[in-house]
Design a protein around this motif. Structure first.
Motif, mmCIF file in Angstrom:
data_model
loop_
_atom_site.group_PDB
_atom_site.id
_atom_site.type_symbol
_atom_site.label_atom_id
_atom_site.label_comp_id
_atom_site.label_asym_id
_atom_site.label_seq_id
_atom_site.Cartn_x
_atom_site.Cartn_y
_atom_site.Cartn_z
ATOM 1 N N VAL A 215 0.847 -1.188 0.000
ATOM 2 C CA VAL A 215 0.000 0.000 0.000
ATOM 3 C C VAL A 215 0.883 1.239 0.000
ATOM 4 C CG1 VAL A 215 -1.706 1.292 1.312
ATOM 5 C CG2 VAL A 215 -1.840 -1.196 1.221
ATOM 6 N N LYS A 216 0.566 2.155 -0.901
ATOM 7 C CA LYS A 216 1.294 3.421 -0.954
ATOM 8 C C LYS A 216 0.314 4.523 -0.598
ATOM 9 C CE LYS A 216 3.886 6.484 -3.927
ATOM 10 N NZ LYS A 216 4.295 6.792 -5.280
ATOM 11 N N LEU A 217 0.594 5.241 0.474
ATOM 12 C CA LEU A 217 -0.261 6.333 0.901
ATOM 13 C C LEU A 217 0.258 7.640 0.321
ATOM 14 C CD1 LEU A 217 -0.762 5.360 4.642
ATOM 15 C CD2 LEU A 217 -2.285 4.916 2.717
ATOM 16 N N VAL A 218 -0.676 8.468 -0.146
ATOM 17 C CA VAL A 218 -0.322 9.751 -0.745
ATOM 18 C C VAL A 218 -1.166 10.849 -0.114
ATOM 19 C CG1 VAL A 218 0.391 8.751 -2.949
ATOM 20 C CG2 VAL A 218 -1.989 9.428 -2.632
ATOM 21 N N ASP A 219 -0.709 12.088 -0.267
ATOM 22 C CA ASP A 219 -1.497 13.223 0.205
ATOM 23 C C ASP A 219 -2.547 13.584 -0.851
ATOM 24 O OD1 ASP A 219 -0.026 14.468 -1.778
ATOM 25 O OD2 ASP A 219 0.870 15.967 -0.474
ATOM 26 N N VAL A 220 -3.279 14.642 -0.608
ATOM 27 C CA VAL A 220 -4.392 15.010 -1.497
ATOM 28 C C VAL A 220 -3.898 15.321 -2.914
ATOM 29 C CG1 VAL A 220 -4.420 17.442 -0.844
ATOM 30 C CG2 VAL A 220 -6.500 16.388 -1.685
ATOM 31 N N HIS A 221 -2.744 15.959 -3.031
ATOM 32 C CA HIS A 221 -2.225 16.299 -4.360
ATOM 33 C C HIS A 221 -1.756 15.047 -5.100
ATOM 34 C CE1 HIS A 221 -2.668 20.542 -3.605
ATOM 35 N NE2 HIS A 221 -2.054 20.382 -2.439
ATOM 36 N N GLY A 222 -1.138 14.123 -4.379
ATOM 37 C CA GLY A 222 -0.726 12.857 -4.984
ATOM 38 C C GLY A 222 -1.924 12.028 -5.416
ATOM 39 N N LEU A 223 -2.994 12.093 -4.635
ATOM 40 C CA LEU A 223 -4.221 11.377 -4.994
ATOM 41 C C LEU A 223 -4.796 11.909 -6.297
ATOM 42 C CD1 LEU A 223 -6.477 9.353 -4.176
ATOM 43 C CD2 LEU A 223 -7.617 11.305 -3.106
ATOM 44 N N LEU A 224 -4.896 13.217 -6.400
ATOM 45 C CA LEU A 224 -5.450 13.820 -7.617
ATOM 46 C C LEU A 224 -4.583 13.513 -8.832
ATOM 47 C CD1 LEU A 224 -6.628 17.226 -6.174
ATOM 48 C CD2 LEU A 224 -8.065 15.335 -6.952
ATOM 49 N N GLU A 225 -3.265 13.556 -8.670
ATOM 50 C CA GLU A 225 -2.370 13.243 -9.783
ATOM 51 C C GLU A 225 -2.479 11.782 -10.189
ATOM 52 O OE1 GLU A 225 1.601 14.417 -8.763
ATOM 53 O OE2 GLU A 225 1.028 16.527 -8.544
ATOM 54 N N GLY A 226 -2.696 10.898 -9.224
ATOM 55 C CA GLY A 226 -2.787 9.473 -9.505
ATOM 56 C C GLY A 226 -4.118 9.043 -10.097
ATOM 57 N N LEU B 19 -2.283 14.549 10.064
ATOM 58 C CA LEU B 19 -2.080 14.364 8.630
ATOM 59 C C LEU B 19 -3.087 13.379 8.051
ATOM 60 C CD1 LEU B 19 1.812 14.083 8.654
ATOM 61 C CD2 LEU B 19 0.428 16.112 8.207
ATOM 62 N N ILE B 20 -3.521 13.642 6.833
ATOM 63 C CA ILE B 20 -4.484 12.795 6.134
ATOM 64 C C ILE B 20 -3.809 12.225 4.895
ATOM 65 C CG2 ILE B 20 -6.704 12.733 4.920
ATOM 66 C CD1 ILE B 20 -7.118 13.336 7.812
ATOM 67 N N PHE B 21 -3.940 10.901 4.707
ATOM 68 C CA PHE B 21 -3.379 10.230 3.543
ATOM 69 C C PHE B 21 -4.442 9.359 2.896
ATOM 70 C CE2 PHE B 21 0.211 10.988 6.371
ATOM 71 C CZ PHE B 21 1.079 11.626 5.514
ATOM 72 N N PHE B 22 -4.206 9.019 1.630
ATOM 73 C CA PHE B 22 -5.146 8.230 0.856
ATOM 74 C C PHE B 22 -4.424 7.090 0.161
ATOM 75 C CE2 PHE B 22 -6.469 12.627 0.998
ATOM 76 C CZ PHE B 22 -7.796 12.543 1.390
ATOM 77 N N ASP B 23 -5.109 5.944 0.031
ATOM 78 C CA ASP B 23 -4.632 4.833 -0.790
ATOM 79 C C ASP B 23 -5.339 4.977 -2.138
ATOM 80 O OD1 ASP B 23 -4.277 2.435 -2.154
ATOM 81 O OD2 ASP B 23 -4.534 1.191 -0.371
ATOM 82 N N ILE B 24 -4.579 5.208 -3.196
ATOM 83 C CA ILE B 24 -5.162 5.492 -4.509
ATOM 84 C C ILE B 24 -6.093 4.376 -4.960
ATOM 85 C CG2 ILE B 24 -4.635 5.816 -6.962
ATOM 86 C CD1 ILE B 24 -2.142 7.336 -6.132
ATOM 87 N N ASP B 25 -5.699 3.115 -4.773
ATOM 88 C CA ASP B 25 -6.533 2.000 -5.231
ATOM 89 C C ASP B 25 -7.862 1.931 -4.485
ATOM 90 O OD1 ASP B 25 -4.611 1.206 -7.094
ATOM 91 O OD2 ASP B 25 -3.596 -0.092 -5.642
ATOM 92 N N GLN B 26 -7.843 2.150 -3.181
ATOM 93 C CA GLN B 26 -9.088 2.131 -2.410
ATOM 94 C C GLN B 26 -10.002 3.275 -2.809
ATOM 95 O OE1 GLN B 26 -8.227 2.094 1.767
ATOM 96 N NE2 GLN B 26 -7.565 -0.045 1.753
ATOM 97 N N VAL B 27 -9.440 4.452 -3.032
ATOM 98 C CA VAL B 27 -10.252 5.602 -3.431
ATOM 99 C C VAL B 27 -10.837 5.362 -4.830
ATOM 100 C CG1 VAL B 27 -10.224 8.068 -3.961
ATOM 101 C CG2 VAL B 27 -9.020 7.207 -1.953
#
Length: 64
Positions: free
Chosen positions: A2-13, A43-51
């Motif tokens: 699992v790779k966690l990203v911030d909001v900007h990384g989520l949008l880019e992904g 801090l808030i992070f997101f898993d791109i695949d789950q989102v």
């Protein structure tokens, strides 16, 4: 893994640059509980695949 990203990384992904929503849209979805996130302290992070799966479940229209 699992790779966690911030909001900007989520949008880019998730979205191409020409149709990318704003970070405000992500925060709104987060507050509504429509996308999963991980909180580490303040801090808030997101898993791109789950989102991606959550968005597909919620916004995919099934044909008859």
């Amino acid at each position: 893994m699992v790779k966690l990203v911030d909001v900007h990384g989520l949008l880019e992904g998730l979205f191409p640059p020409e149709c990318r929503p704003t970070p405000r849209w992500v925060r709104d979805q987060q507050k509504r509980g429509t996308i999963p996130y991980v909180r580490l302290g303040r801090l808030i992070f997101f898993d791109i695949d789950q989102v991606r799966e959550a968005i597909a479940r919620r916004h995919t229209i099934k044909s008859r």
